[in-house]
Scaffold this motif. Sequence first.
Motif, PDB file in Angstrom:
ATOM      1  N   SER A   1       0.830  -1.213   0.000  1.00  0.00           N
ATOM      2  CA  SER A   1       0.000   0.000   0.000  1.00  0.00           C
ATOM      3  C   SER A   1       0.865   1.264   0.000  1.00  0.00           C
ATOM      4  O   SER A   1       1.600   1.545   0.947  1.00  0.00           O
TER       5      SER A   1
ATOM      6  N   ASN B   1      -0.789   7.132  10.967  1.00  0.00           N
ATOM      7  CA  ASN B   1      -2.121   7.122  10.341  1.00  0.00           C
ATOM      8  C   ASN B   1      -2.571   5.677  10.222  1.00  0.00           C
ATOM      9  O   ASN B   1      -2.663   5.111   9.127  1.00  0.00           O
ATOM     10  N   TRP B   2      -2.884   5.061  11.354  1.00  0.00           N
ATOM     11  CA  TRP B   2      -3.117   3.622  11.416  1.00  0.00           C
ATOM     12  C   TRP B   2      -4.351   3.184  10.641  1.00  0.00           C
ATOM     13  O   TRP B   2      -4.486   2.004  10.292  1.00  0.00           O
ATOM     14  N   GLY B   3      -5.274   4.113  10.393  1.00  0.00           N
ATOM     15  CA  GLY B   3      -6.466   3.757   9.618  1.00  0.00           C
ATOM     16  C   GLY B   3      -6.095   3.183   8.254  1.00  0.00           C
ATOM     17  O   GLY B   3      -6.788   2.318   7.728  1.00  0.00           O
ATOM     18  N   ARG B   4      -4.978   3.652   7.693  1.00  0.00           N
ATOM     19  CA  ARG B   4      -4.562   3.134   6.394  1.00  0.00           C
ATOM     20  C   ARG B   4      -4.160   1.656   6.473  1.00  0.00           C
ATOM     21  O   ARG B   4      -4.359   0.903   5.529  1.00  0.00           O
TER      22      ARG B   4
ATOM     23  N   GLY C   1      -8.458  -4.554   5.149  1.00  0.00           N
ATOM     24  CA  GLY C   1      -9.858  -4.711   4.758  1.00  0.00           C
ATOM     25  C   GLY C   1     -10.070  -5.020   3.290  1.00  0.00           C
ATOM     26  O   GLY C   1     -11.045  -5.668   2.921  1.00  0.00           O
ATOM     27  N   TYR C   2      -9.178  -4.550   2.437  1.00  0.00           N
ATOM     28  CA  TYR C   2      -9.377  -4.852   1.006  1.00  0.00           C
ATOM     29  C   TYR C   2      -8.433  -5.947   0.510  1.00  0.00           C
ATOM     30  O   TYR C   2      -8.306  -6.168  -0.686  1.00  0.00           O
TER      31      TYR C   2
ATOM     32  N   GLU D   1     -14.707  -6.281  11.544  1.00  0.00           N
ATOM     33  CA  GLU D   1     -13.825  -5.337  12.234  1.00  0.00           C
ATOM     34  C   GLU D   1     -13.503  -5.795  13.661  1.00  0.00           C
ATOM     35  O   GLU D   1     -12.382  -5.617  14.139  1.00  0.00           O
TER      36      GLU D   1
ATOM     37  N   VAL E   1      -5.355  -0.613   8.744  1.00  0.00           N
ATOM     38  CA  VAL E   1      -6.590  -1.382   8.933  1.00  0.00           C
ATOM     39  C   VAL E   1      -7.362  -1.454   7.623  1.00  0.00           C
ATOM     40  O   VAL E   1      -7.886  -2.508   7.227  1.00  0.00           O
ATOM     41  N   SER E   2      -7.403  -0.331   6.921  1.00  0.00           N
ATOM     42  CA  SER E   2      -8.122  -0.286   5.662  1.00  0.00           C
ATOM     43  C   SER E   2      -7.485  -1.202   4.618  1.00  0.00           C
ATOM     44  O   SER E   2      -8.185  -1.883   3.859  1.00  0.00           O
ATOM     45  N   ALA E   3      -6.158  -1.250   4.575  1.00  0.00           N
ATOM     46  CA  ALA E   3      -5.476  -2.144   3.622  1.00  0.00           C
ATOM     47  C   ALA E   3      -5.788  -3.604   3.945  1.00  0.00           C
ATOM     48  O   ALA E   3      -6.054  -4.409   3.049  1.00  0.00           O
TER      49      ALA E   3
ATOM     50  N   GLY F   1     -11.854  -3.861  16.742  1.00  0.00           N
ATOM     51  CA  GLY F   1     -12.803  -3.011  16.041  1.00  0.00           C
ATOM     52  C   GLY F   1     -12.999  -1.638  16.646  1.00  0.00           C
ATOM     53  O   GLY F   1     -13.751  -0.825  16.094  1.00  0.00           O
TER      54      GLY F   1
ATOM     55  N   LEU G   1      -0.153   4.182   0.407  1.00  0.00           N
ATOM     56  CA  LEU G   1      -0.596   5.080   1.476  1.00  0.00           C
ATOM     57  C   LEU G   1       0.027   4.708   2.816  1.00  0.00           C
ATOM     58  O   LEU G   1       0.404   5.577   3.601  1.00  0.00           O
TER      59      LEU G   1
END
Lengths: 396, 396
Positions: free
Chosen positions: B297, B310-313, B319-320, B327, B315-317, B343, B299
Motif C-alpha cells: 500500500s 495514520n493507522w487507519g490506512r 480490509g481490502y 472489524e 486497517v483499511s489495507a 474493532g 498510502l
Amino acid sequence: MEEWQLAQGFSYSGIVSKLRNEPNRRDLAVIYSKSPAAAAGVFTQNRVAAAPVHICRERVPSSKIHGIVICSGNANACTGDQGMADARRMTELAANKLGCQPDQFLVCSTGVIGRPLPMAIMEAGIPSAVDRLSADKAGLNDAAHAILTTDTVIKVATRKLMLGQDRICITGFAKGAAMIGPNMATMLGFVMTDASVDPKDLQMILRNSVEHTFNCISVEGHTSTNDTVLILANGRGEPLSGERLQQFAMAVQEVCSELSRGIASDAEGAKHLVIIDVVGTRTDAEAKTVAKTIADSALVKTAIFGADPNWGRVVSAAGYSGVIFEEKDLSLTMGPTLLYERGRPLPFDAKIASAYLRDNRTVHLKLTFTLGEGKCTFYTCDLTDEYVRLNADYTT
Amino acid sequence: MEEWQLAQGFSYSGIVSKLRNEPNRRDLAVIYSKSPAAAAGVFTQNRVAAAPVHICRERVPSSKIHGIVICSGNANACTGDQGMADARRMTELAANKLGCQPDQFLVCSTGVIGRPLPMAIMEAGIPSAVDRLSADKAGLNDAAHAILTTDTVIKVATRKLMLGQDRICITGFAKGAAMIGPNMATMLGFVMTDASVDPKDLQMILRNSVEHTFNCISVEGHTSTNDTVLILANGRGEPLSGERLQQFAMAVQEVCSELSRGIASDAEGAKHLVIIDVVGTRTDAEAKTVAKTIADSALVKTAIFGADPNWGRVVSAAGYSGVIFEEKDLSLTMGPTLLYERGRPLPFDAKIASAYLRDNRTVHLKLTFTLGEGKCTFYTCDLTDEYVRLNADYTT
C-alpha cells in the motif's frame, strides 16, 4: 457556472459547519426529495467499511427514501459502536427537522479514519443545513462543494431525455479520488432523477453503470473504507420498463461516466492523466484486470512521471496481473509508437518517445491481445514526488 | 570479509565484462561444480518471463548440472526469439570452455527490460570469467558482487551441519530487491551444497524454503520478469532421506531466510525497514495475503516515511486484502502502542506514536486476528521521495 438541467423535486444545501476547522470551507451537505424516492446504492468492497456505509447498506434498495446527509473531513470509519450511533444520529437530525423517519435518510462521510465524529458540530450543523435547502442551481453548487476533500473543482453532470411523452432528467455530482488521495481517495457519487423506477431495477442499473465507470479509475489501488454511489428516483406513476428503462439506464451510465472522467482529470499532485486501453482479451473482466494492474504499478507510474519510455514495466505488469497469456499474444503502443509487437521489442527513438510523455498531459497506453473480444478503458495518473510529500504527513 | 564456510567442490568468478559500461563494476559471474550436481529452481510467476527463466525451466530439476552463468545490467526480457538464442548461447559459451554440454549450464540475467543483449561482450566475457574460476572466498566474493544492481552490499549466508558422520555445508548468495528497485526489483538467489540430494527432494525443499523467505519480502508489489532462485547439490553417494533430509531442509531455509533479510535490510532510498506480523488468521496463506497487501500500500508506506501514525490506512489495507473478517476480529499494534482493539479505536498520544516512527529505522506493525492459528512475518520498506526520483528516469 455552466447551464445545468436539474432533476425535478430535489433540493440541496451545503454549509460551513466547521467540521473541517477551515473558516470558509463548506463541509456538510443535504440532499432532499419532497416525495419519497426509490433508492439504490453501490458501496466499497473493503471488509472495513465506515459506519455510514453500514447504515446505507441496511436501508437500500428502498422505495421511501427522502434524502442524504453528507459530511467531509471525518470518515467516521474504524470508530466502532459509537461511530454507528453517530451515523444513525446524523440521519435522525435531518429526518426530525424534515418530518420524516430516520430510516428514510441515507448518510455518507469522507475524511480521516479512526477519529470520533464531533457530534456537537453535527447537532448544530444538520438542522442549519436543512434550513438552507434550495431547489435551484446555487443549492446544488453548494452541496457539490461541501463534499470535496482534495478535489480542486466540483464535478457535476446532467442528462435529459424524452421517454415517449415524458421529459425526464438525471442530475449527478461526485468527489474524487483526487489523485494524491490523502483522504483514502474516497469516492462519493450522488445521482438524482425525476423518473419513476422500480427499486430493484434502479439497483441493477446503478451497479452496472458503476462497474463501467467509477470502477474503471484508480489512484494507488487502495480501496477506501467509504466509497459510495447512491441514486434516488422520485418520479410518480408507472415505473419505467422495457425500451424506456434501457434508454434510462444508458443515460445514467453517461452521467456516471462524465463524473468519473471528471474525477480522473482533477489530478492534484499528478502531472499526467494516463488512459489505459486493453483490447483483445478473452473477456472484459480480463481486460479490466490487466488495466488495473498496470494502473496500480508504482514502477509504471513513476516512469510516466519521469517521461521515461520504460515500456518493459508495462508489459511486465500485464504479466503478473493473473491473466493467462503468452508473450506472443501481446502488443503495446505508447501514444503513436508501437513498441512491442506480438512478443518482440521494436526499435524506437527513445528521445521521441520520451518527448511524447513529457509534452502531453494526457498519455495513452494501448495493449492489444490476440485472445478474444474483451476490452476495457481505464484511467489513472502518474506517481510524483508531490504525491509522496502530500501523503507523508496527512494526520500529523 | 567475515569467515565463510564454503560448500566443497564449487568454484566461482565475477568479472568486469563492460556490459554495464562502468569501468570497475563486476557484471558477469560464473558458478561451477566439477562434479555434475542435482539442481532445482523456483522462478517468477510473471507470465512475461525473461529468456533465461525459460531456459532454466527447461533444464531443472536435473541431476547433471555443472554450473550457472549470470549477467547484470541487462534482463534479456521481452527480447523475443533472439533473446532465447542469446540465453542459450551464454550457456554454450560456458559449457564449451569447461568441456561439458550446454544443457548442463543454467543462466540468469537482471537489468533493463526489452533491450537486446550485446552478445559480443558475452562472447569475450564468459570464457574470460571461466578462466578466473576460484574455489576460495575471493571467488565467491567476486561472484556475489557481479550479480548486484542497486544493492549496496553483497548478501552471503552459509550453514554447516553434521548429518551422522558427514559434515555438509550450504553456501548461498543473493541480490535484491534493493528497495528502490529500478531494475524491476529482480531477486536472484543461488544456493550451493555439497550434500547428496535427489533432484525431486531438492525441488520440494527449495520451493518450500522460498515460500517462507524470499516470497515474504516486497518492495512495491511489482513481480519481476527475472526472479530466480537456484540450488545445486553436488554430493556423491546415497542421497539424504528421512530425518537427515529434514535437517538439511531446515538448514536450506535458514540460508534463504538470512539472504532474504539481507535483501530487505539493504534498502536504498528507503528510510525504514517495516516488519509486518500478522497472527490469528484461519491459515498462514491468509496471514500472508493480509501482510502483502499492507506491504504494497503506497498510502501505508508514505505514512511511515512521514512518521505519520495514520493507522487507519493499515486497517483499511487489511480490509481490502480479500481475506474475510469483521472489524471486531482485528487489533493493531504499532511498535509498543495498541491503537485499535477488536474493532474499536483507542486513544493514543500522536506525538509519541510519531516519534516511534521517526526515531526507529526498523518499525513493527502487528495485526492480531481472532480467527485461527495462521501467521506470517513479512518485510517491506517505506515509500520515499527518493524512490520516486530514482525510478522516474531509469532508462533515459
